[in-house]
Write a protein that holds these residues in place. Structure first.
Motif, PDB file in Angstrom:
ATOM      1  N   PHE A  52     -64.007  22.011  77.549  1.00  0.00           N
ATOM      2  CA  PHE A  52     -64.271  20.924  76.606  1.00  0.00           C
ATOM      3  C   PHE A  52     -65.006  19.746  77.234  1.00  0.00           C
ATOM      4  N   PHE A  53     -64.994  19.644  78.560  1.00  0.00           N
ATOM      5  CA  PHE A  53     -65.513  18.467  79.261  1.00  0.00           C
ATOM      6  C   PHE A  53     -67.012  18.525  79.524  1.00  0.00           C
ATOM      7  N   ASP A  60     -66.213  11.219  88.569  1.00  0.00           N
ATOM      8  CA  ASP A  60     -65.213  11.849  89.432  1.00  0.00           C
ATOM      9  C   ASP A  60     -64.232  12.680  88.608  1.00  0.00           C
ATOM     10  N   LEU A  61     -63.876  12.177  87.410  1.00  0.00           N
ATOM     11  CA  LEU A  61     -62.941  12.905  86.564  1.00  0.00           C
ATOM     12  C   LEU A  61     -63.576  14.208  86.069  1.00  0.00           C
ATOM     13  N   TRP A  62     -64.892  14.178  85.767  1.00  0.00           N
ATOM     14  CA  TRP A  62     -65.592  15.392  85.343  1.00  0.00           C
ATOM     15  C   TRP A  62     -65.526  16.451  86.422  1.00  0.00           C
ATOM     16  N   TRP A  63     -65.807  16.074  87.668  1.00  0.00           N
ATOM     17  CA  TRP A  63     -65.778  17.043  88.760  1.00  0.00           C
ATOM     18  C   TRP A  63     -64.359  17.544  89.017  1.00  0.00           C
ATOM     19  N   GLU A  64     -63.375  16.681  88.817  1.00  0.00           N
ATOM     20  CA  GLU A  64     -61.982  17.117  88.963  1.00  0.00           C
ATOM     21  C   GLU A  64     -61.645  18.167  87.905  1.00  0.00           C
ATOM     22  N   ALA A  65     -62.100  17.930  86.669  1.00  0.00           N
ATOM     23  CA  ALA A  65     -61.849  18.897  85.604  1.00  0.00           C
ATOM     24  C   ALA A  65     -62.552  20.223  85.893  1.00  0.00           C
ATOM     25  N   ASN A  66     -63.774  20.154  86.388  1.00  0.00           N
ATOM     26  CA  ASN A  66     -64.526  21.374  86.682  1.00  0.00           C
ATOM     27  C   ASN A  66     -63.859  22.176  87.796  1.00  0.00           C
ATOM     28  N   ALA A  67     -63.386  21.482  88.832  1.00  0.00           N
ATOM     29  CA  ALA A  67     -62.700  22.167  89.928  1.00  0.00           C
ATOM     30  C   ALA A  67     -61.400  22.809  89.442  1.00  0.00           C
ATOM     31  N   LEU A  68     -60.682  22.100  88.563  1.00  0.00           N
ATOM     32  CA  LEU A  68     -59.439  22.645  88.036  1.00  0.00           C
ATOM     33  C   LEU A  68     -59.712  23.851  87.133  1.00  0.00           C
ATOM     34  N   PHE A 235     -57.284  14.017  80.884  1.00  0.00           N
ATOM     35  CA  PHE A 235     -58.669  14.449  80.703  1.00  0.00           C
ATOM     36  C   PHE A 235     -59.210  14.169  79.296  1.00  0.00           C
ATOM     37  N   ARG A 236     -58.452  13.467  78.471  1.00  0.00           N
ATOM     38  CA  ARG A 236     -58.921  13.197  77.114  1.00  0.00           C
ATOM     39  C   ARG A 236     -60.188  12.352  77.057  1.00  0.00           C
ATOM     40  N   PRO A 237     -60.440  11.447  78.037  1.00  0.00           N
ATOM     41  CA  PRO A 237     -61.722  10.725  78.001  1.00  0.00           C
ATOM     42  C   PRO A 237     -62.940  11.640  78.093  1.00  0.00           C
ATOM     43  N   LEU A 238     -62.765  12.873  78.548  1.00  0.00           N
ATOM     44  CA  LEU A 238     -63.881  13.809  78.679  1.00  0.00           C
ATOM     45  C   LEU A 238     -64.087  14.643  77.423  1.00  0.00           C
ATOM     46  N   SER A 239     -63.171  14.538  76.469  1.00  0.00           N
ATOM     47  CA  SER A 239     -63.224  15.378  75.277  1.00  0.00           C
ATOM     48  C   SER A 239     -64.050  14.673  74.195  1.00  0.00           C
ATOM     49  N   ALA A 240     -65.322  15.069  74.067  1.00  0.00           N
ATOM     50  CA  ALA A 240     -66.235  14.387  73.165  1.00  0.00           C
ATOM     51  C   ALA A 240     -66.059  14.808  71.711  1.00  0.00           C
TER      52      ALA A 240
END
Length: 310
Positions: A52-53, A60-68, A235-240
């Motif tokens: 979803f991101f 930094d949060l985007w890359w954290e989500a991608n790594a997870l 991670f909700r800030p990444l959910s457009a």
């Protein structure tokens, strides 16, 4: 078998938790089996969820989500699919499920794959999405043609594609050439009406219905479900945007016979293979309604249309 029962499973996975998502998938498979399903299908990368991101700005949060997301990707020979295969055997139904497939060699790449599992608990094969769409390319790798095949089952011939693969004609035509009769069109889910107009999301039912009519096949079009409440709070800030499902089942004339669905549910429909035969008798685009003297299609260098020797 002439009469078969089709099921589209519309439910939210447990994002960033493949073990919990697997448990939930097995629950829905068991429920589909209780309702008499011969085939139960899930949406695109249902396990462990659509990324979803991908449309959020890099951070930094985007890359954290991608790594997870990479950490939670699924191997074909991993325990998650083995558990789902057991659930398919216990439920007595075939299962087609979208997974984020981890590359077994590098463990650094992911494919958007559809996995086909028999009611005997055997993995029949997998299809990797040939070309991820738009922002998906930041997360998923290009697939291959190994899975562009139709699986003979006791009830008919089964195939599947992911999302906008239905908008590029040759993958679908290669399956039509192999005589598909029941097809899974796996989608991430429809955006709500309030989302910005975007052709990527507006054609879910249109393309599924078109394929059904062109192939003369039943189409199970399971769609993902992802509301804001399903996304981990961090991670909700990444959910457009949200995915609201809208799964459907379509007959060989291209008519919707079940759905579109709302919320978490199992969408069921009865299919009659005689209707497939009627549709193909009227229009077989790789057979009597074709021009093999004008066109030729090769798949991995081997000719699939027109049929027969070179």
């Amino acid at each position: 078998m002439s009469l078969i029962h089709l099921a589209a499973i519309q439910a939210a996975p447990v994002f960033f938790d493949k073990a919990a998502s697997t448990e939930k998938a097995c629950h829905w498979i068991a429920e589909a089996g209780k309702q008499g399903a011969d085939i139960a299908a899930f949406g695109e990368t249902w396990l462990p969820g659509y990324p979803f991101f991908i449309e959020a700005p890099l951070s930094d949060l985007w890359w954290e989500a991608n790594a997870l997301y990479l950490e939670q990707a699924v191997r074909l020979d991993g325990p998650e699919l083995a558990q789902i295969a057991r659930a398919a055997r216990q439920a007595g139904c075939d299962v087609v499920i979208g997974i984020a497939e981890l590359d077994p060699a590098t463990e650094g790449s992911i494919y958007a794959s559809l996995v086909f599992i028999s009611r005997d608990g055997e993995i029949l094969g997998r299809h990797r999405k040939i070309k991820p769409t738009h922002h998906e390319r930041s997360v998923w790798s290009d697939g291959d043609a190994e899975g562009l095949q139709v699986y003979p089952r006791e009830y008919g011939r089964l195939s599947g594609l992911n999302c906008w693969e239905h908008n590029i004609m040759l993958p679908g035509f290669s399956l039509i050439c192999q005589g598909t009769q029941i097809h899974v069109a796996a989608w991430p889910g429809r955006e709500p009406e309030t989302a910005p107009s975007d052709p990527v999301w507006s054609r879910q039912l249109l393309l599924s219905r078109a394929f059904a009519s062109q192939a003369g096949a039943y189409v199970i079009a399971p769609a993902g479900l992802r509301l804001t409440e399903h996304v981990p709070e961090r991670f909700r800030p990444l959910s457009a945007f949200e995915h609201t499902g809208q799964s459907a089942i379509i007959d060989p004339r291209g008519e919707i016979i079940a759905g579109p669905a709302e919320g978490e549910t199992i969408l069921m429909a009865r299919a009659d293979l005689n209707e497939v035969r009627k549709a193909k008798a009227a229009c077989d685009p790789a057979g009597h309604y074709s021009r093999p003297d004008l066109f030729e299609l090769k798949l991995k260098g081997e000719r699939v249309y027109p049929p027969g020797p070179r």
